[in-house]
Design a protein around this motif. Sequence first.
Motif, PDB file in Angstrom:
ATOM      1  N   GLN A 186       5.372  -8.804 -13.222  1.00  0.00           N
ATOM      2  CA  GLN A 186       4.290  -9.706 -13.638  1.00  0.00           C
ATOM      3  C   GLN A 186       3.780 -10.553 -12.472  1.00  0.00           C
ATOM      4  OE1 GLN A 186       6.999 -11.636 -16.547  1.00  0.00           O
ATOM      5  NE2 GLN A 186       5.312 -11.354 -17.980  1.00  0.00           N
ATOM      6  N   CYS A 187       4.344 -10.326 -11.279  1.00  0.00           N
ATOM      7  CA  CYS A 187       4.005 -11.168 -10.130  1.00  0.00           C
ATOM      8  C   CYS A 187       3.085 -10.441  -9.158  1.00  0.00           C
ATOM      9  CB  CYS A 187       5.273 -11.568  -9.375  1.00  0.00           C
ATOM     10  SG  CYS A 187       6.297 -12.715 -10.296  1.00  0.00           S
ATOM     11  N   VAL A 188       2.119 -11.159  -8.639  1.00  0.00           N
ATOM     12  CA  VAL A 188       1.253 -10.647  -7.577  1.00  0.00           C
ATOM     13  C   VAL A 188       1.328 -11.611  -6.395  1.00  0.00           C
ATOM     14  CG1 VAL A 188      -1.119 -10.121  -6.890  1.00  0.00           C
ATOM     15  CG2 VAL A 188      -0.307  -9.466  -9.163  1.00  0.00           C
ATOM     16  N   VAL A 189       1.647 -11.059  -5.234  1.00  0.00           N
ATOM     17  CA  VAL A 189       1.729 -11.848  -4.008  1.00  0.00           C
ATOM     18  C   VAL A 189       0.371 -11.802  -3.304  1.00  0.00           C
ATOM     19  CG1 VAL A 189       2.782 -11.955  -1.707  1.00  0.00           C
ATOM     20  CG2 VAL A 189       4.196 -11.394  -3.716  1.00  0.00           C
ATOM     21  N   ILE A 190      -0.120 -12.961  -2.870  1.00  0.00           N
ATOM     22  CA  ILE A 190      -1.345 -12.998  -2.067  1.00  0.00           C
ATOM     23  C   ILE A 190      -1.023 -13.614  -0.710  1.00  0.00           C
ATOM     24  CG2 ILE A 190      -3.730 -13.798  -1.890  1.00  0.00           C
ATOM     25  CD1 ILE A 190      -3.888 -13.977  -4.882  1.00  0.00           C
ATOM     26  N   GLY A 191      -1.342 -12.868   0.363  1.00  0.00           N
ATOM     27  CA  GLY A 191      -1.064 -13.383   1.695  1.00  0.00           C
ATOM     28  C   GLY A 191      -1.866 -12.657   2.755  1.00  0.00           C
ATOM     29  N   ASP A 192      -1.722 -13.120   4.012  1.00  0.00           N
ATOM     30  CA  ASP A 192      -2.544 -12.568   5.092  1.00  0.00           C
ATOM     31  C   ASP A 192      -1.750 -11.724   6.082  1.00  0.00           C
ATOM     32  OD1 ASP A 192      -1.389 -15.173   5.989  1.00  0.00           O
ATOM     33  OD2 ASP A 192      -2.305 -14.535   7.870  1.00  0.00           O
ATOM     34  N   GLN A 193      -0.430 -11.610   5.899  1.00  0.00           N
ATOM     35  CA  GLN A 193       0.360 -10.880   6.895  1.00  0.00           C
ATOM     36  C   GLN A 193       1.099  -9.685   6.299  1.00  0.00           C
ATOM     37  OE1 GLN A 193       2.448 -12.835  10.086  1.00  0.00           O
ATOM     38  NE2 GLN A 193       1.694 -14.817   9.367  1.00  0.00           N
ATOM     39  N   ILE A 194       0.848  -8.528   6.904  1.00  0.00           N
ATOM     40  CA  ILE A 194       1.504  -7.302   6.439  1.00  0.00           C
ATOM     41  C   ILE A 194       3.020  -7.421   6.560  1.00  0.00           C
ATOM     42  CG2 ILE A 194       1.881  -4.863   6.987  1.00  0.00           C
ATOM     43  CD1 ILE A 194      -1.091  -4.707   7.781  1.00  0.00           C
ATOM     44  N   PHE A 195       3.490  -7.954   7.716  1.00  0.00           N
ATOM     45  CA  PHE A 195       4.935  -7.924   7.977  1.00  0.00           C
ATOM     46  C   PHE A 195       5.716  -9.022   7.283  1.00  0.00           C
ATOM     47  CE2 PHE A 195       3.653  -5.570  11.991  1.00  0.00           C
ATOM     48  CZ  PHE A 195       3.941  -4.344  11.413  1.00  0.00           C
ATOM     49  N   THR A 196       5.058  -9.939   6.654  1.00  0.00           N
ATOM     50  CA  THR A 196       5.804 -10.928   5.854  1.00  0.00           C
ATOM     51  C   THR A 196       5.406 -10.790   4.386  1.00  0.00           C
ATOM     52  OG1 THR A 196       4.164 -12.625   6.427  1.00  0.00           O
ATOM     53  CG2 THR A 196       6.207 -12.582   7.698  1.00  0.00           C
ATOM     54  N   ASP A 197       4.152 -11.078   4.070  1.00  0.00           N
ATOM     55  CA  ASP A 197       3.718 -11.137   2.669  1.00  0.00           C
ATOM     56  C   ASP A 197       3.746  -9.767   1.986  1.00  0.00           C
ATOM     57  OD1 ASP A 197       2.956 -13.957   2.930  1.00  0.00           O
ATOM     58  OD2 ASP A 197       1.376 -13.186   4.215  1.00  0.00           O
ATOM     59  N   ILE A 198       3.157  -8.778   2.631  1.00  0.00           N
ATOM     60  CA  ILE A 198       3.012  -7.469   1.973  1.00  0.00           C
ATOM     61  C   ILE A 198       4.334  -6.699   1.961  1.00  0.00           C
ATOM     62  CG2 ILE A 198       1.749  -5.273   1.977  1.00  0.00           C
ATOM     63  CD1 ILE A 198       0.136  -8.003   1.361  1.00  0.00           C
ATOM     64  N   LEU A 199       5.001  -6.665   3.109  1.00  0.00           N
ATOM     65  CA  LEU A 199       6.312  -6.008   3.156  1.00  0.00           C
ATOM     66  C   LEU A 199       7.272  -6.674   2.164  1.00  0.00           C
ATOM     67  CD1 LEU A 199       8.330  -4.023   4.380  1.00  0.00           C
ATOM     68  CD2 LEU A 199       8.693  -5.636   6.263  1.00  0.00           C
ATOM     69  N   GLY A 200       7.270  -8.006   2.144  1.00  0.00           N
ATOM     70  CA  GLY A 200       8.152  -8.737   1.228  1.00  0.00           C
ATOM     71  C   GLY A 200       7.850  -8.425  -0.225  1.00  0.00           C
ATOM     72  N   ALA A 201       6.561  -8.382  -0.558  1.00  0.00           N
ATOM     73  CA  ALA A 201       6.160  -8.077  -1.939  1.00  0.00           C
ATOM     74  C   ALA A 201       6.630  -6.680  -2.325  1.00  0.00           C
ATOM     75  CB  ALA A 201       4.639  -8.177  -2.078  1.00  0.00           C
ATOM     76  N   ASN A 202       6.414  -5.715  -1.435  1.00  0.00           N
ATOM     77  CA  ASN A 202       6.824  -4.337  -1.743  1.00  0.00           C
ATOM     78  C   ASN A 202       8.344  -4.221  -1.873  1.00  0.00           C
ATOM     79  OD1 ASN A 202       4.240  -3.214  -1.909  1.00  0.00           O
ATOM     80  ND2 ASN A 202       4.114  -2.893   0.294  1.00  0.00           N
ATOM     81  N   LEU A 203       9.068  -4.917  -1.001  1.00  0.00           N
ATOM     82  CA  LEU A 203      10.534  -4.890  -1.100  1.00  0.00           C
ATOM     83  C   LEU A 203      11.010  -5.546  -2.400  1.00  0.00           C
ATOM     84  CD1 LEU A 203      11.545  -5.764   2.590  1.00  0.00           C
ATOM     85  CD2 LEU A 203      11.815  -3.564   1.435  1.00  0.00           C
ATOM     86  N   ALA A 204      10.246  -6.518  -2.876  1.00  0.00           N
ATOM     87  CA  ALA A 204      10.622  -7.210  -4.120  1.00  0.00           C
ATOM     88  C   ALA A 204      10.120  -6.458  -5.361  1.00  0.00           C
ATOM     89  CB  ALA A 204      10.050  -8.636  -4.114  1.00  0.00           C
ATOM     90  N   GLY A 205       9.367  -5.365  -5.144  1.00  0.00           N
ATOM     91  CA  GLY A 205       8.834  -4.612  -6.280  1.00  0.00           C
ATOM     92  C   GLY A 205       7.660  -5.296  -6.948  1.00  0.00           C
ATOM     93  N   MET A 206       6.915  -6.067  -6.147  1.00  0.00           N
ATOM     94  CA  MET A 206       5.754  -6.793  -6.692  1.00  0.00           C
ATOM     95  C   MET A 206       4.458  -6.212  -6.141  1.00  0.00           C
ATOM     96  SD  MET A 206       7.129 -10.681  -6.290  1.00  0.00           S
ATOM     97  CE  MET A 206       8.631 -11.220  -7.116  1.00  0.00           C
ATOM     98  N   LYS A 207       3.373  -6.409  -6.870  1.00  0.00           N
ATOM     99  CA  LYS A 207       2.057  -6.022  -6.368  1.00  0.00           C
ATOM    100  C   LYS A 207       1.589  -7.078  -5.368  1.00  0.00           C
ATOM    101  CE  LYS A 207       0.787  -2.904  -9.933  1.00  0.00           C
ATOM    102  NZ  LYS A 207       1.174  -3.143 -11.317  1.00  0.00           N
ATOM    103  N   SER A 208       0.596  -6.688  -4.555  1.00  0.00           N
ATOM    104  CA  SER A 208       0.176  -7.630  -3.516  1.00  0.00           C
ATOM    105  C   SER A 208      -1.300  -7.480  -3.183  1.00  0.00           C
ATOM    106  CB  SER A 208       1.005  -7.410  -2.242  1.00  0.00           C
ATOM    107  OG  SER A 208       0.830  -6.088  -1.779  1.00  0.00           O
TER     108      SER A 208
END
Length: 173
Positions: free
Chosen positions: A109-131
């Motif tokens: 149910q969580c969506v991560v919004i951020g500007d950095q692939i190596f922190t926000d997006i990688l972290g979201a994918n590792l956590a099983g969240m959309k981004s």
Amino acid sequence: MSLFFPTLYRRRITDVTVEDLRRLGAACVLLDVDNTLTTHDAPELEPAVMAWLDAMREEFKLVVVSNNNAERVAPFAEKIGLPYYAHARKPLPFGFCGAAKQMGCGRKQCVVIGDQIFTDILGANLAGMKSILLEPIQFETEQKFIVFKRKIEKPMLNSRKQRARKERDYGER
Ligand SMILES: [Mg+2]
């Protein structure tokens, strides 16, 4: 490689719509601070960003998730009236998972919004969240490590954008 791809690509946070977030199944939105909501040297929010937050908080739970310590994050979060999760250690997934738990939401149910692939997006994918990946509001030229990361990110970003253009859906996978 898919660990480095966001679910959606948007230019600015104000380009993210209620419909975008609904389609992603969001109940809770996990927000990065630096270069997503504001710049490093300008802790004040732009009026348009504040208006965006006010519209979104009517529909979704919002939480600030930052790698900064609580002393830095708390005053900012308080000023914009949002809960926060500090010292998140992105891209490790534990901060995102902790923030989701704090907000009473499952990771799907969580969506991560951020500007950095190596922190926000990688972290979201590792956590099983959309981004949702944004373009950074401003490049931090004085921070050499961030500049270095941007250089590595650029080819990925370019290939992602090209694919998005081809797909004509502006980045949804
Ligand atoms: Mg950021």
